[in-house]
Motif scaffolding. Structure first.
Motif, PDB file in Angstrom:
ATOM      1  N   ARG A 296      37.756  39.698  36.849  1.00 37.31           N
ATOM      2  CA  ARG A 296      38.153  39.841  35.592  1.00 37.31           C
ATOM      3  C   ARG A 296      39.324  40.988  35.756  1.00 37.31           C
ATOM      4  NH1 ARG A 296      35.745  38.110  31.472  1.00 37.31           N
ATOM      5  NH2 ARG A 296      36.738  39.629  30.076  1.00 37.31           N
ATOM      6  N   ARG A 297      40.536  41.053  34.974  1.00 43.51           N
ATOM      7  CA  ARG A 297      41.777  42.078  34.908  1.00 43.51           C
ATOM      8  C   ARG A 297      41.204  43.043  34.129  1.00 43.51           C
ATOM      9  NH1 ARG A 297      47.213  39.191  33.987  1.00 43.51           N
ATOM     10  NH2 ARG A 297      47.873  41.270  34.682  1.00 43.51           N
TER      11      ARG A 297
ATOM     12  N   LEU B 203      37.751  48.008  28.706  1.00 47.74           N
ATOM     13  CA  LEU B 203      38.339  46.718  28.471  1.00 47.74           C
ATOM     14  C   LEU B 203      38.810  45.884  29.475  1.00 47.74           C
ATOM     15  CD1 LEU B 203      40.572  47.879  25.420  1.00 47.74           C
ATOM     16  CD2 LEU B 203      38.210  46.879  25.514  1.00 47.74           C
ATOM     17  N   SER B 204      38.450  44.480  29.815  1.00 49.53           N
ATOM     18  CA  SER B 204      39.068  43.901  30.619  1.00 49.53           C
ATOM     19  C   SER B 204      39.490  42.466  30.062  1.00 49.53           C
ATOM     20  CB  SER B 204      37.989  43.653  31.819  1.00 49.53           C
ATOM     21  OG  SER B 204      36.743  43.032  31.371  1.00 49.53           O
ATOM     22  N   ARG B 205      40.048  41.707  30.863  1.00 47.69           N
ATOM     23  CA  ARG B 205      40.755  40.369  30.445  1.00 47.69           C
ATOM     24  C   ARG B 205      40.079  39.404  31.305  1.00 47.69           C
ATOM     25  NH1 ARG B 205      47.215  41.329  29.919  1.00 47.69           N
ATOM     26  NH2 ARG B 205      46.560  42.804  31.776  1.00 47.69           N
TER      27      ARG B 205
ATOM     28  N   SER C 159      41.936  46.210  31.782  1.00 48.15           N
ATOM     29  CA  SER C 159      42.864  46.736  31.114  1.00 48.15           C
ATOM     30  C   SER C 159      42.964  48.176  30.787  1.00 48.15           C
ATOM     31  CB  SER C 159      42.758  46.017  29.627  1.00 48.15           C
ATOM     32  OG  SER C 159      42.741  44.434  29.752  1.00 48.15           O
TER      33      SER C 159
END
Length: 244
Positions: free
Chosen positions: A67-68, A83-85, A70
């Motif tokens: 995951r990316r 928070l992750s994208r 944030s």
């Protein structure tokens, strides 16, 4: 030449083995950490360090699961948010959700193992590296303040304190992470029992997997208690040695 000699001396001191504190000091640090966890006014302050580890665990799990990341927010009420994208469901989200509550205890266990190898200074430096990496992703003022204060304390101890103080601090850190990780999980279930945490990590994972949240709470309990048991053995030795 003088600069090179200074760097060599610093690295030699850091990479070398340091003697463990006397048994009495190790036990005293365990008692101090336990008091910090059990005495409510102390816990309300010290729980910030558990939150830093908790959110750091979410962040690391998010990155490792693809995951990316944030950003990370730490709040004055000792709550936090990472928070992750990526996909809103699937293994990445589950792994990320599972990591938070077990990370303080896993960190405490890792610290106990490093201390058992006599690498006190290395432990302090590794903690600094982790805090710097986390600081990059902090997205609110209180979060920055919390991480900077934690880093400043560890840096001051690792750079200015003598070996005895470093050893006592490192053991107190390991004990606090192990004990604090246990209390955080039991607080989670207490909040869930009172219906005060409908969006807890366990409940979010339950909605993703359709497995009851209590199963994940049970998983957290097993991990944190297991880490505590192994940590005690690493830092105090087998039970027989305590009474023999």
């Amino acid at each position: 030449m003088a600069g090179s000699a200074f760097v060599f001396d610093v690295l030699h001191d850091a990479l070398g083995r340091q003697p463990s504190p006397p048994r009495e000091v190790v036990i005293a640090t365990a008692v101090a950490a336990l008091l910090a966890v059990l005495i409510r006014p102390l816990w309300k302050v010290m729980r910030n360090f558990i939150t830093i580890a908790h959110e750091g665990g979410h962040a690391l799990a998010a990155v490792l699961s693809g995951r990316r990341l944030s950003g990370i927010r730490l709040h004055s009420d000792t709550s936090g948010l990472t928070l992750s994208r990526g996909r809103p469901n699937g293994p990445g989200m589950v792994i990320t959700g599972l990591a938070g509550y077990i990370t303080p205890s896993l960190l405490g266990l890792a610290a106990a193992a490093i201390l058992g190898a006599g690498r006190i200074t290395i432990l302090l430096w590794l903690l600094l590296v982790l805090l710097v990496a986390m600081l990059i992703m902090i997205r609110n003022f209180y979060g920055v303040l919390s991480v900077v204060v934690a880093g400043a304390i560890i840096f001051a101890v690792s750079w200015f304190a003598d070996a005895a103080i470093q050893g006592a601090f490192a053991y107190a850190f390991a004990w606090f992470m192990l004990a604090g990780g246990v209390r955080a999980v039991f607080e989670l279930q207490q909040s869930r029992f009172r219906r005060q945490a409908p969006n807890s990590d366990a409940d979010q994972i339950a909605r993703l997997t359709r497995v009851p949240a209590i199963v994940y709470v049970g998983f957290f309990v097993l991990v944190v208690l297991g880490c505590l048991a192994f940590g005690v053995r690493l830092m105090l030795g087998p039970v027989e040695s305590l009474v023999g």
